[in-house]
Design a protein around this motif. Structure first.
Motif, mmCIF file in Angstrom:
data_model
loop_
_atom_site.group_PDB
_atom_site.id
_atom_site.type_symbol
_atom_site.label_atom_id
_atom_site.label_comp_id
_atom_site.label_asym_id
_atom_site.label_seq_id
_atom_site.Cartn_x
_atom_site.Cartn_y
_atom_site.Cartn_z
ATOM 1 N N SER A 1 -13.749 8.693 -10.251
ATOM 2 C CA SER A 1 -14.466 7.887 -9.256
ATOM 3 C C SER A 1 -14.912 8.756 -8.092
ATOM 4 C CB SER A 1 -13.582 6.735 -8.767
ATOM 5 O OG SER A 1 -12.535 7.187 -7.930
ATOM 6 N N ALA B 1 -7.442 2.997 -2.830
ATOM 7 C CA ALA B 1 -8.591 3.650 -3.464
ATOM 8 C C ALA B 1 -9.864 3.417 -2.663
ATOM 9 C CB ALA B 1 -8.756 3.131 -4.888
ATOM 10 N N ASP B 2 -10.058 2.198 -2.168
ATOM 11 C CA ASP B 2 -11.238 1.898 -1.370
ATOM 12 C C ASP B 2 -11.266 2.738 -0.091
ATOM 13 O OD1 ASP B 2 -12.082 0.000 -3.188
ATOM 14 O OD2 ASP B 2 -11.349 -1.724 -2.044
ATOM 15 N N GLU B 3 -10.132 2.854 0.565
ATOM 16 C CA GLU B 3 -10.064 3.604 1.811
ATOM 17 C C GLU B 3 -10.443 5.068 1.606
ATOM 18 O OE1 GLU B 3 -8.880 4.616 5.903
ATOM 19 O OE2 GLU B 3 -9.976 3.083 4.796
ATOM 20 N N PRO C 1 -5.634 -1.511 -4.761
ATOM 21 C CA PRO C 1 -7.070 -1.231 -4.636
ATOM 22 C C PRO C 1 -7.500 -0.847 -3.223
ATOM 23 C CG PRO C 1 -6.684 -3.583 -5.000
ATOM 24 C CD PRO C 1 -5.395 -2.888 -5.259
ATOM 25 N N ALA C 2 -6.783 -1.292 -2.200
ATOM 26 C CA ALA C 2 -7.165 -0.957 -0.832
ATOM 27 C C ALA C 2 -7.030 0.539 -0.566
ATOM 28 C CB ALA C 2 -6.317 -1.747 0.165
ATOM 29 N N ARG D 1 0.821 -1.210 0.000
ATOM 30 C CA ARG D 1 0.000 0.000 0.000
ATOM 31 C C ARG D 1 0.858 1.264 0.000
ATOM 32 N NH1 ARG D 1 -4.915 -1.867 4.138
ATOM 33 N NH2 ARG D 1 -5.171 -3.942 3.202
ATOM 34 N N ARG E 1 -12.236 6.410 -0.811
ATOM 35 C CA ARG E 1 -13.671 6.554 -1.122
ATOM 36 C C ARG E 1 -14.489 6.516 0.168
ATOM 37 N NH1 ARG E 1 -12.341 3.608 -6.029
ATOM 38 N NH2 ARG E 1 -12.627 1.614 -4.958
ATOM 39 N N SER E 2 -14.067 5.689 1.104
ATOM 40 C CA SER E 2 -14.742 5.629 2.399
ATOM 41 C C SER E 2 -14.539 6.925 3.189
ATOM 42 C CB SER E 2 -14.218 4.434 3.202
ATOM 43 O OG SER E 2 -14.747 4.420 4.503
#
Length: 567
Positions: free
Chosen positions: A271, A207-209, A204-205, A147, A211-212
């Motif tokens: 996104s 990007a996910d974080e 991807p983690a 990451r 967005r959250s």
């Protein structure tokens, strides 16, 4: 010019009634005020500004006439870089308050008709972020290392950095780790301080974080985000060497770098835009994107990406009519094809205040060590502000510029906290000068900043520049800002559109028409210049002079001045 202003603003609503809350596209012509929380107002008397202090001063910002407030980071942080090293993006650092304080601030701002924009720091975290701490503790092979950018070093025993990249703060952009068993380990990338490891946005983690995180603050009621280092998230494949000449890297320049302004950042922002559009009320994001050209900056504000991007080319322009006209035309021309507003700025927490920048000879850059000619700098700064506020698009103000504050250039070394000050050549290391806490009153240990002193020492002259000293003085810089923002609200067409109509003017003078019946003239020379009278003066940084009758055919524009005219 108070009599002209009174005519222009007669019959307008109260500040509280002028909310942008229900106006679609509010951000396209908004005036947004940057609050640097640690230096704005101290609510608990510990010498450090905080959210309680900001909340108490919100009526001041409403009455100033701004549309929104951008708050620099207040997240949990070890404060290695004034909060731009975030250890927890969903928590408030205790030095600034609590989540309840943030919630109360957002609610109070909305009741006053102000929007709140928070800083988001996605390029890097703190080295005290849980991900990074676990990555170090678990050692080579830890999934969390993916990451960030961990790489083996070069040389016989990996003793050399993985590539030749330099930190913006000075020195190598790589720091070597120590393995759990005590042996030398891999290196990690940090484009800024070693305490700020860069995220790997290919994972991807990450990007996910984020967005959250966006949803967390949008759910809290924030109206948008200022995206720190928006141009830096994606690095060129393989992290190739630059092969440069060893000169210190600068944020603003024409060089194409493998770690800045890579095309891959734009899919990230598409996104994010989809998330922003899910929420009511026109939530926005503005990019801090240092790019080689204005045309490259425009890529960040395409219709499906972010809403605004700071115009750093404009910020770096000298007080010169020809240069200003070129960057204004280029900026408007670059934004027009993507349908985005130009976004103008003269000062922020990373550069010398324009009242000091314009007090020094041109060509010294945006970080200065000299106070320069204070009277000249203030005269030009007042004129530059009126010029900026007459341009179409949105404008950003940095706290204290409405008081005409200069940089504090003589801070003792022992009180400085800018991390780049202690690293050779990094960003010149003099950002503390624009971060000295604000003066609110004419007297007191910290001139009304708080009851417990101030985290950076304030000059003895600060009281004369305070809000209290300038309020009600028609010649003060504070009243000039209040008047300018009142006229801008009364004439909403000022911020609208995507072009100016240039008028003939003598060398060194800018003249353009806006909104049909509004003309702006700016004399960037050091001498008075005579021009045909454009109309009735609305507001001026320095009074134009007419021979004889008030309706004389010609007027004299004072040196380094801007005048707004009704025609």
């Amino acid at each position: 010019m108070t009599q002209h202003l009174a005519d222009a603003t007669a019959g307008t609503e109260s500040a509280a009634d002028r909310s942008t809350a229900d106006r679609p596209g509010w951000w396209r012509d908004a005036v947004i005020y940057q609050v640097y929380p640690r230096s704005f107002a101290d609510g608990n008397g510990d010498g450090m500004g905080d959210l309680e202090g900001v909340r108490a001063r919100l009526p001041y910002l409403r009455d100033l006439g701004v549309d929104a407030v951008w708050l620099s980071p207040f997240y949990a942080s070890p404060q290695a870089d004034a909060g731009y090293d975030v250890s927890d993006y969903r928590a408030i650092d205790p030095m600034f308050g609590t989540l309840l304080d943030a919630d109360a601030l957002i609610r109070d701002a909305h009741e006053l008709g102000l929007r709140i924009i928070v800083d988001l720091v996605p390029n890097h975290s703190s080295d005290q972020h849980e991900w990074f701490k676990r990555a170090l503790k678990e050692g080579p092979g830890s999934a969390l290392r993916d990451r960030y950018h961990f790489r083996p070093g070069k040389g016989t025993d990996g003793e050399l950095p993985p590539n030749d990249w330099e930190s913006i703060f000075g020195g190598p952009a790589w720091t070597r780790t120590t393995n759990p068993d005590g042996t030398p380990g891999d290196w990690y990338l940090h484009l800024f301080a070693p305490e700020q490891p860069d995220f790997n946005w290919e994972h991807p983690a990450v990007a996910d974080e984020f967005r959250s995180i966006l949803r967390f603050w949008l759910d809290m009621g924030t109206d948008g985000f200022r995206v720190d280092v928006a141009h830096g998230l994606v690095k060129a494949e393989g992290l190739p060497d630059i092969g440069g000449d060893g000169e210190q890297l600068k944020l603003l320049g024409n060089d194409v770098m493998p770690f800045f302004d890579q095309d891959g950042v734009h899919e990230i922002y598409r996104s994010w835009r989809r998330i922003l559009d899910e929420y009511p009320g026109d939530r926005i994001a503005v990019a801090e994107a240092w790019t080689p050209t204005v045309e490259r900056t425009a890529h960040y504000v395409r219709p499906d990406e972010l809403h605004q991007a700071f115009n750093f080319q404009y910020l770096g322009t000298h007080w010169d009519a020809a240069e200003l006209r070129e960057v204004i035309d280029t900026s408007l021309g670059a934004m027009r094809p993507v349908g985005a507003p130009a976004t103008w700025v003269l000062s922020n927490h990373d550069v010398t205040r324009h009242a000091t920048r314009f007090a020094n000879p041109a060509g010294l850059g945006t970080q200065l060590r000299e106070a320069g000619d204070r009277a000249l700098g203030l005269r030009r700064a007042r004129a530059a502000t009126l010029l900026m506020l007459a341009l179409p698009g949105s404008a950003y103000l940095y706290q204290g510029e409405e008081l005409g504050l200069p940089d504090v250039t003589d801070l003792p070394d022992e009180v400085r906290q800018d991390p780049s000050f202690w690293r050779a050549s990094g960003q010149d290391g003099f950002r503390d000068g624009c971060r000295v806490p604000l003066p609110w009153t004419t007297e007191g240990s910290s001139y009304g900043f708080g009851t417990g002193g101030s985290w950076l020492p304030q000059p003895s002259t600060w009281g004369a520049l305070s809000v209290e000293a300038q309020t009600g003085d028609p010649d003060s810089t504070l009243e000039l800002y209040r008047s300018a923002l009142a006229v801008r609200r009364e004439q909403p067409a000022l911020g609208a559109g995507d072009a100016v109509a240039w008028l003939d003017a003598p060398e060194g003078v800018l003249a353009f028409r806006r909104a049909g019946s509004f003309v702006c003239t700016a004399n960037t020379t050091g001498e008075a210049v005579r021009i045909p009278r454009p109309g009735r003066p609305l507001l001026a940084s320095a009074e134009p002079v007419a021979d004889g009758a008030e309706d004389a055919a010609e007027v004299e524009l004072p040196a380094d001045s801007t005048v707004w005219w009704a025609v």
